[in-house]
Design a protein around this motif. Structure first.
Motif, PDB file in Angstrom:
ATOM      1  N   MET A   1      62.434 -37.273  42.533  1.00 13.19           N
ATOM      2  CA  MET A   1      61.231 -38.066  42.727  1.00 13.19           C
ATOM      3  C   MET A   1      61.570 -39.280  43.591  1.00 13.19           C
ATOM      4  N   ASP A   2      60.771 -39.508  44.617  1.00 14.11           N
ATOM      5  CA  ASP A   2      60.968 -40.663  45.486  1.00 14.11           C
ATOM      6  C   ASP A   2      60.517 -41.936  44.790  1.00 14.11           C
ATOM      7  N   LYS A   3      61.229 -43.011  45.079  1.00 15.59           N
ATOM      8  CA  LYS A   3      60.859 -44.311  44.530  1.00 15.59           C
ATOM      9  C   LYS A   3      59.742 -44.926  45.368  1.00 15.59           C
ATOM     10  N   VAL A   4      58.867 -45.673  44.727  1.00 19.59           N
ATOM     11  CA  VAL A   4      57.823 -46.420  45.422  1.00 19.59           C
ATOM     12  C   VAL A   4      58.470 -47.686  45.978  1.00 19.59           C
ATOM     13  N   ARG A   5      58.315 -47.900  47.289  1.00 16.82           N
ATOM     14  CA  ARG A   5      58.875 -49.086  47.946  1.00 16.82           C
ATOM     15  C   ARG A   5      57.900 -50.253  47.761  1.00 16.82           C
ATOM     16  N   LEU A   6      58.399 -51.329  47.121  1.00 18.89           N
ATOM     17  CA  LEU A   6      57.569 -52.465  46.726  1.00 18.89           C
ATOM     18  C   LEU A   6      58.094 -53.761  47.325  1.00 18.89           C
ATOM     19  N   LEU A   7      57.194 -54.521  47.951  1.00 20.43           N
ATOM     20  CA  LEU A   7      57.486 -55.869  48.430  1.00 20.43           C
ATOM     21  C   LEU A   7      56.733 -56.845  47.532  1.00 20.43           C
TER      22      LEU A   7
END
Length: 120
Positions: free
Chosen positions: A1-7
């Motif tokens: 599962m890909d991680k959600v990229r969060l700023l």
């Protein structure tokens, strides 16, 4: 599962530290950066290509509304989803943010597990 990229863009350092620490521990989130400087938010969006931006309205130099305005004018293939996360509660702020493309307007304080679900 890909991680959600969060700023994470938040000038409230104390809350920011807790939020960042929480999200950095999550297996399904990759924190691409954090800043309290509205100008840096725009630059970091271009450089790190987050999928989601957790955006406070209170930032140094330019506020969250101006960040949303500039983001709406940016030419990008995929713009991040913006979750406004603030203690400012007025119909004016809510309508302005939604008109400028915010995905949702979340009121602070919020339980971090609920905020996590919103990010996902």
């Amino acid at each position: 599962m890909d991680k959600v990229r969060l700023l994470i863009a938040d000038a409230e350092q104390e809350a920011d530290g807790k939020t960042i620490a929480y999200f950095e521990q999550q297996k399904d989130i990759l924190v691409t950066g954090n800043t309290s400087d509205g100008r840096q938010v725009i630059q970091m969006i271009r450089e790190t290509r987050p999928q989601v931006v957790l955006l406070s309205l209170v930032l140094a130099y330019i506020d969250g509304v101006e960040v949303l305005r500039r983001l709406s004018e940016m030419d990008m293939e995929e713009k991040p989803q913006v979750l406004v996360y603030t203690a400012l509660c007025s119909e004016f702020h809510i309508s302005q943010c939604m008109r400028l493309g915010a995905m949702c307007y979340l009121m602070r304080p919020m339980e971090l597990s609920l905020l996590h679900r919103r990010v996902l």
